[in-house]
Design a protein around this motif. Structure first.
Motif, PDB file in Angstrom:
ATOM      1  N   SER A 211      51.859  46.758  44.746  1.00 34.84           N
ATOM      2  CA  SER A 211      50.966  45.734  44.418  1.00 34.84           C
ATOM      3  C   SER A 211      50.096  46.409  43.316  1.00 34.84           C
ATOM      4  O   SER A 211      50.123  47.672  43.266  1.00 34.84           O
ATOM      5  N   VAL A 212      49.443  45.638  42.441  1.00 34.48           N
ATOM      6  CA  VAL A 212      48.682  46.076  41.429  1.00 34.48           C
ATOM      7  C   VAL A 212      47.460  45.426  41.452  1.00 34.48           C
ATOM      8  O   VAL A 212      47.230  44.339  41.595  1.00 34.48           O
ATOM      9  N   PHE A 213      46.246  46.316  41.440  1.00 38.04           N
ATOM     10  CA  PHE A 213      44.927  45.382  41.181  1.00 38.04           C
ATOM     11  C   PHE A 213      44.044  46.328  40.033  1.00 38.04           C
ATOM     12  O   PHE A 213      44.498  47.541  39.713  1.00 38.04           O
ATOM     13  N   GLY A 214      43.210  45.347  39.834  1.00 40.76           N
ATOM     14  CA  GLY A 214      42.262  45.903  38.453  1.00 40.76           C
ATOM     15  C   GLY A 214      40.733  46.136  38.956  1.00 40.76           C
ATOM     16  O   GLY A 214      40.239  45.306  39.829  1.00 40.76           O
ATOM     17  N   LEU A 215      39.979  46.989  38.540  1.00 43.68           N
ATOM     18  CA  LEU A 215      38.711  47.138  38.572  1.00 43.68           C
ATOM     19  C   LEU A 215      38.083  47.231  37.290  1.00 43.68           C
ATOM     20  O   LEU A 215      38.221  47.931  36.448  1.00 43.68           O
ATOM     21  N   ARG A 216      37.106  46.270  37.013  1.00 49.51           N
ATOM     22  CA  ARG A 216      36.598  46.254  35.777  1.00 49.51           C
ATOM     23  C   ARG A 216      35.059  45.878  35.851  1.00 49.51           C
ATOM     24  O   ARG A 216      34.564  45.422  36.923  1.00 49.51           O
ATOM     25  N   ARG A 217      34.476  45.794  34.894  1.00 42.56           N
ATOM     26  CA  ARG A 217      32.759  45.309  34.666  1.00 42.56           C
ATOM     27  C   ARG A 217      32.918  44.095  34.096  1.00 42.56           C
ATOM     28  O   ARG A 217      33.647  43.689  32.903  1.00 42.56           O
ATOM     29  N   SER A 218      32.166  43.058  35.034  1.00 48.23           N
ATOM     30  CA  SER A 218      31.868  41.773  34.656  1.00 48.23           C
ATOM     31  C   SER A 218      30.572  41.621  34.276  1.00 48.23           C
ATOM     32  O   SER A 218      29.768  42.258  34.899  1.00 48.23           O
ATOM     33  N   GLU A 219      30.381  41.321  32.924  1.00 45.63           N
ATOM     34  CA  GLU A 219      29.041  41.156  32.334  1.00 45.63           C
ATOM     35  C   GLU A 219      27.900  40.219  33.357  1.00 45.63           C
ATOM     36  O   GLU A 219      26.853  40.759  33.505  1.00 45.63           O
ATOM     37  N   GLN A 220      28.461  39.322  33.956  1.00 47.32           N
ATOM     38  CA  GLN A 220      27.778  38.312  34.776  1.00 47.32           C
ATOM     39  C   GLN A 220      27.946  38.867  36.438  1.00 47.32           C
ATOM     40  O   GLN A 220      26.720  38.682  36.948  1.00 47.32           O
ATOM     41  N   ASN A 221      29.068  39.355  36.700  1.00 44.40           N
ATOM     42  CA  ASN A 221      28.975  39.543  38.154  1.00 44.40           C
ATOM     43  C   ASN A 221      29.045  41.055  38.479  1.00 44.40           C
ATOM     44  O   ASN A 221      29.500  41.225  39.701  1.00 44.40           O
ATOM     45  N   GLY A 222      28.857  42.039  37.766  1.00 46.51           N
ATOM     46  CA  GLY A 222      28.972  43.441  37.769  1.00 46.51           C
ATOM     47  C   GLY A 222      30.433  43.814  37.967  1.00 46.51           C
ATOM     48  O   GLY A 222      31.542  43.239  37.514  1.00 46.51           O
ATOM     49  N   MET A 223      30.732  45.091  39.005  1.00 50.95           N
ATOM     50  CA  MET A 223      32.021  45.241  39.347  1.00 50.95           C
ATOM     51  C   MET A 223      33.005  44.291  39.902  1.00 50.95           C
ATOM     52  O   MET A 223      32.313  43.514  41.050  1.00 50.95           O
ATOM     53  N   THR A 224      34.296  44.046  39.308  1.00 54.72           N
ATOM     54  CA  THR A 224      35.058  43.050  40.080  1.00 54.72           C
ATOM     55  C   THR A 224      36.312  43.626  40.148  1.00 54.72           C
ATOM     56  O   THR A 224      36.906  44.253  39.455  1.00 54.72           O
ATOM     57  N   ILE A 225      37.060  43.373  41.421  1.00 58.60           N
ATOM     58  CA  ILE A 225      38.245  43.574  41.647  1.00 58.60           C
ATOM     59  C   ILE A 225      39.226  42.395  41.419  1.00 58.60           C
ATOM     60  O   ILE A 225      38.942  41.005  41.890  1.00 58.60           O
ATOM     61  N   ASP A 226      40.131  42.588  40.446  1.00 58.48           N
ATOM     62  CA  ASP A 226      41.331  41.531  40.242  1.00 58.48           C
ATOM     63  C   ASP A 226      42.718  41.900  40.842  1.00 58.48           C
ATOM     64  O   ASP A 226      43.219  42.814  40.875  1.00 58.48           O
ATOM     65  N   VAL A 227      43.260  40.839  41.441  1.00 56.79           N
ATOM     66  CA  VAL A 227      44.731  40.936  41.789  1.00 56.79           C
ATOM     67  C   VAL A 227      45.753  40.874  40.460  1.00 56.79           C
ATOM     68  O   VAL A 227      45.681  39.735  39.734  1.00 56.79           O
ATOM     69  N   ILE A 228      46.247  41.985  40.207  1.00 56.61           N
ATOM     70  CA  ILE A 228      47.036  41.765  39.085  1.00 56.61           C
ATOM     71  C   ILE A 228      48.532  41.455  39.408  1.00 56.61           C
ATOM     72  O   ILE A 228      49.121  40.643  38.769  1.00 56.61           O
ATOM     73  N   GLN A 229      49.233  42.104  40.665  1.00 57.56           N
ATOM     74  CA  GLN A 229      50.456  41.654  40.808  1.00 57.56           C
ATOM     75  C   GLN A 229      50.681  41.796  42.480  1.00 57.56           C
ATOM     76  O   GLN A 229      50.302  42.795  43.062  1.00 57.56           O
ATOM     77  N   THR A 230      51.104  40.704  42.970  1.00 56.21           N
ATOM     78  CA  THR A 230      51.552  40.598  44.379  1.00 56.21           C
ATOM     79  C   THR A 230      52.617  39.727  44.525  1.00 56.21           C
ATOM     80  O   THR A 230      52.595  38.594  43.735  1.00 56.21           O
ATOM     81  N   SER A 231      53.218  39.803  45.793  1.00 56.16           N
ATOM     82  CA  SER A 231      54.460  38.999  45.855  1.00 56.16           C
ATOM     83  C   SER A 231      54.149  38.344  47.331  1.00 56.16           C
ATOM     84  O   SER A 231      54.946  37.564  47.884  1.00 56.16           O
ATOM     85  N   HIS A 232      52.926  38.411  48.024  1.00 53.70           N
ATOM     86  CA  HIS A 232      52.536  37.839  49.189  1.00 53.70           C
ATOM     87  C   HIS A 232      52.087  36.415  49.004  1.00 53.70           C
ATOM     88  O   HIS A 232      51.454  36.085  48.133  1.00 53.70           O
ATOM     89  N   PRO A 233      52.606  35.501  49.701  1.00 55.23           N
ATOM     90  CA  PRO A 233      52.409  34.036  49.544  1.00 55.23           C
ATOM     91  C   PRO A 233      50.888  33.540  49.830  1.00 55.23           C
ATOM     92  O   PRO A 233      50.444  32.541  49.353  1.00 55.23           O
ATOM     93  N   ALA A 234      50.059  34.501  50.651  1.00 54.52           N
ATOM     94  CA  ALA A 234      48.817  34.353  50.831  1.00 54.52           C
ATOM     95  C   ALA A 234      47.803  34.693  49.765  1.00 54.52           C
ATOM     96  O   ALA A 234      46.564  34.329  49.679  1.00 54.52           O
ATOM     97  N   ILE A 235      48.221  35.296  48.724  1.00 56.81           N
ATOM     98  CA  ILE A 235      47.324  35.688  47.542  1.00 56.81           C
ATOM     99  C   ILE A 235      48.047  35.368  46.295  1.00 56.81           C
ATOM    100  O   ILE A 235      49.298  35.551  46.183  1.00 56.81           O
TER     101      ILE A 235
END
Length: 244
Positions: A211-235
């Motif tokens: 899996s791949v996730f991203g960690l970025r700065r959101s101007e409105q919400n601060g630090m944010t974790i993004d799901v970039i790549q996953t093969s699991h059906p729940a996400i």
């Protein structure tokens, strides 16, 4: 009249400078910080301590009352790039997770503090503490904690972590500071940086489960974790987690 107006303008400027100076003075390098195991870990405290959690302290999630894109490091406010913010948080999370694993077996152990200066110095100090913890685990004959699959981290109780706020999509969740910290601790184990597209305000990381996730700065919400790549059906790719 011109002289009076000039004097008044100078007085206003000096007053603003004094307010900025007083605001920065509250971040003293000698002021104790909340231990990293707490929800406000790494932030400045009034001197209290907690009996729970690792004793090591790290610069981590964005302190309160600071402009976006700034962190308190060594008692001073530093401007940081989005990539530096991601690296600060990932390296701090990796250090926390490994130190916590050591202290489960050796409660009195803590890493040797590093001399550092500035943003890159804090990142190197985090990495040093993670390396020291990994070496101590080997001395104890223990392995590093296994990296849990991404879907387990995002669905700890069978459903997506956190809550859906306002008109956010079902895959956009909001969690407490402590939950965000714990999620990042889990995701950081075994994570390796991979190229992110131009314009992404942070970094991407690949995990051992592919899996791949991203960690970025959101101007409105601060630090944010993004799901970039996953093969699991729940996400789903594109799901994200904000911090309150």
């Amino acid at each position: 009249m011109l002289q009076i107006r000039h004097a008044f303008a100078v007085a206003q400027l000096e007053l603003r400078q004094l307010r900025v100076f007083r605001a920065l003075k509250q971040y003293s390098p000698n002021q104790p910080r909340v231990p990293a195991g707490n929800s406000d870990g790494g932030q400045w405290s009034g001197g209290g301590s907690s009996a729970n959690g690792p004793r090591s302290e790290y610069a981590q999630l964005r302190p309160r009352r600071l402009p976006v894109g700034h962190r308190i490091i060594g008692g001073r406010a530093h401007a940081v790039t989005p990539a530096q913010e991601a690296r600060l948080d990932i390296t701090a999370a990796q250090a926390r997770a490994l130190v916590r694993e050591v202290q489960r077996r050796d409660p009195s152990w803590k890493p040797t503090p590093s001399m550092y200066e500035g943003v890159e110095g804090r990142i190197l100090a985090n990495q040093s503490e993670a390396q020291q913890a990994a070496a101590r685990l080997r001395e104890l004959g223990a392995r590093e904690p296994p990296a849990r699959p991404l879907h387990e981290a995002f669905t700890p109780h069978g459903s997506l972590i956190g809550t859906r706020e306002g008109r956010a999509s079902i895959g956009t969740r909001t969690v407490s500071q402590a939950e965000f910290r714990d999620l990042l601790d889990t995701l950081s184990l075994g994570a390796r940086p991979v190229p992110a597209p131009v314009g992404y305000r942070g970094l991407w990381y690949r995990r051992q489960d592919g899996s791949v996730f991203g960690l970025r700065r959101s101007e409105q919400n601060g630090m944010t974790i993004d799901v970039i790549q996953t093969s699991h059906p729940a996400i789903n790719n594109g799901d994200k987690v904000h911090k309150k």
